[in-house]
Design a protein around this motif. Structure first.
Motif, PDB file in Angstrom:
ATOM      1  N   PRO A  67     -47.419  -8.885   0.884  1.00  0.00           N
ATOM      2  CA  PRO A  67     -47.762 -10.110   1.618  1.00  0.00           C
ATOM      3  C   PRO A  67     -47.864 -11.314   0.691  1.00  0.00           C
ATOM      4  N   SER A  68     -47.237 -12.417   1.098  1.00  0.00           N
ATOM      5  CA  SER A  68     -47.297 -13.648   0.319  1.00  0.00           C
ATOM      6  C   SER A  68     -48.552 -14.425   0.697  1.00  0.00           C
ATOM      7  N   GLN A  69     -48.814 -15.497  -0.045  1.00  0.00           N
ATOM      8  CA  GLN A  69     -49.964 -16.345   0.279  1.00  0.00           C
ATOM      9  C   GLN A  69     -49.851 -16.878   1.704  1.00  0.00           C
ATOM     10  N   SER A  70     -48.645 -17.286   2.110  1.00  0.00           N
ATOM     11  CA  SER A  70     -48.514 -17.826   3.465  1.00  0.00           C
ATOM     12  C   SER A  70     -48.663 -16.718   4.505  1.00  0.00           C
ATOM     13  N   ASP A  71     -48.220 -15.494   4.178  1.00  0.00           N
ATOM     14  CA  ASP A  71     -48.436 -14.389   5.112  1.00  0.00           C
ATOM     15  C   ASP A  71     -49.926 -14.204   5.373  1.00  0.00           C
ATOM     16  N   LEU A  72     -50.708 -14.271   4.316  1.00  0.00           N
ATOM     17  CA  LEU A  72     -52.154 -14.082   4.451  1.00  0.00           C
ATOM     18  C   LEU A  72     -52.777 -15.243   5.222  1.00  0.00           C
ATOM     19  N   TYR A 106     -43.207  -7.544  12.257  1.00  0.00           N
ATOM     20  CA  TYR A 106     -42.472  -7.282  11.018  1.00  0.00           C
ATOM     21  C   TYR A 106     -41.742  -8.536  10.588  1.00  0.00           C
ATOM     22  N   HIS A 107     -41.522  -8.634   9.299  1.00  0.00           N
ATOM     23  CA  HIS A 107     -40.666  -9.685   8.773  1.00  0.00           C
ATOM     24  C   HIS A 107     -40.091  -9.205   7.462  1.00  0.00           C
ATOM     25  N   SER A 108     -39.176  -9.985   6.920  1.00  0.00           N
ATOM     26  CA  SER A 108     -38.507  -9.532   5.704  1.00  0.00           C
ATOM     27  C   SER A 108     -38.741 -10.496   4.549  1.00  0.00           C
ATOM     28  N   HIS A 109     -38.610  -9.962   3.362  1.00  0.00           N
ATOM     29  CA  HIS A 109     -38.598 -10.743   2.129  1.00  0.00           C
ATOM     30  C   HIS A 109     -37.228 -10.524   1.505  1.00  0.00           C
ATOM     31  N   PRO A 110     -36.289 -11.442   1.769  1.00  0.00           N
ATOM     32  CA  PRO A 110     -34.886 -11.199   1.373  1.00  0.00           C
ATOM     33  C   PRO A 110     -34.671 -11.085  -0.137  1.00  0.00           C
ATOM     34  N   ARG A 134     -31.898 -15.404   4.996  1.00  0.00           N
ATOM     35  CA  ARG A 134     -33.137 -15.847   5.638  1.00  0.00           C
ATOM     36  C   ARG A 134     -34.056 -14.662   5.910  1.00  0.00           C
ATOM     37  N   GLU A 135     -35.330 -14.985   6.180  1.00  0.00           N
ATOM     38  CA  GLU A 135     -36.257 -13.946   6.616  1.00  0.00           C
ATOM     39  C   GLU A 135     -36.014 -13.656   8.094  1.00  0.00           C
ATOM     40  N   CYS A 136     -36.158 -12.408   8.475  1.00  0.00           N
ATOM     41  CA  CYS A 136     -36.118 -12.054   9.893  1.00  0.00           C
ATOM     42  C   CYS A 136     -37.546 -11.766  10.340  1.00  0.00           C
TER      43      CYS A 136
END
Ligand SMILES: [Zn+2]
Length: 135
Positions: free
Chosen positions: A87-92, A77-81, A23-25
Motif C-alpha cells: 500500500p502506498s501513502q495515498s492508498d492509506l 483491488y487495484h494494481s501497481h504497474p 495505468r493502474e486498474c
C-alpha cells in the motif's frame, strides 16, 4: 488472518492489471467475509497514471447486483504497474472502508505479477494471507 480467493478470480485480476498497464486498474471484490469468489472491474477515474479512483457508480452497481444474495462487496483491488504490491501513502490516506480487503497486483519486475492482500486500519496496514483455492 487469511482469506481465500478462487484461482479463476486471481487470474482475472492479473489479466486486468496486465491489460491496464501502464495505468493502474481497479475493481471490486465480491464474496463473503474471508472468501473472495468474484470480481468486477471498474473504471479508474484518476487522471494521474500512478493513482486510482474507483468509479463510485461501479461500487453502487455492485452493491445493487448483490442485494438479496448471499454474497456482497468484500473489498477492492487495484494494481501497481511499476512497483511491489505494498500500500502506498495515498492508498492509506484514501481508504475509507476499514473492513474491506484490499488486494494489490504489483509488478516487482516488468514480467512478473505479485498479488498481495491487506486490511487497512488506523493509518497502517496488516498483510493478509491470500490462499488460492480451485473454482
Ligand atoms: Zn496503490
Amino acid at each position: 488472518m487469511r482469506w481465500t480467493i478462487t484461482g479463476e478470480v486471481l487470474e482475472r485480476l492479473k489479466a486486468h492489471a496486465c491489460d491496464a498497464r501502464p495505468r493502474e486498474c481497479c475493481g471490486l471484490l465480491l464474496g463473503r467475509s474471508g472468501h473472495v469468489i468474484a470480481a468486477r472491474p471498474a473504471a479508474n477515474l484518476a487522471t494521474s497514471p500512478d493513482r486510482f479512483e474507483l468509479d463510485p457508480q461501479a461500487h453502487v452497481a455492485a452493491i445493487r447486483a448483490t442485494r438479496g444474495s448471499d454474497v456482497g462487496v468484500v473489498g477492492f483491488y487495484h494494481s501497481h504497474p511499476h512497483s511491489v504490491p505494498v500500500p502506498s501513502q495515498s492508498d492509506l490516506a484514501e481508504s475509507t472502508y476499514p473492513e474491506a480487503l484490499h488486494v494489490i497486483i504489483g509488478y516487482p519486475t516488468a514480467s512478473e505479477a505479485d498479488v498481495r492482500a491487506y486490511l487497512l486500519r488506523d493509518g497502517g496496514y496488516v498483510e493478509v494471507e491470500l490462499v488460492r483455492i480451485e473454482g
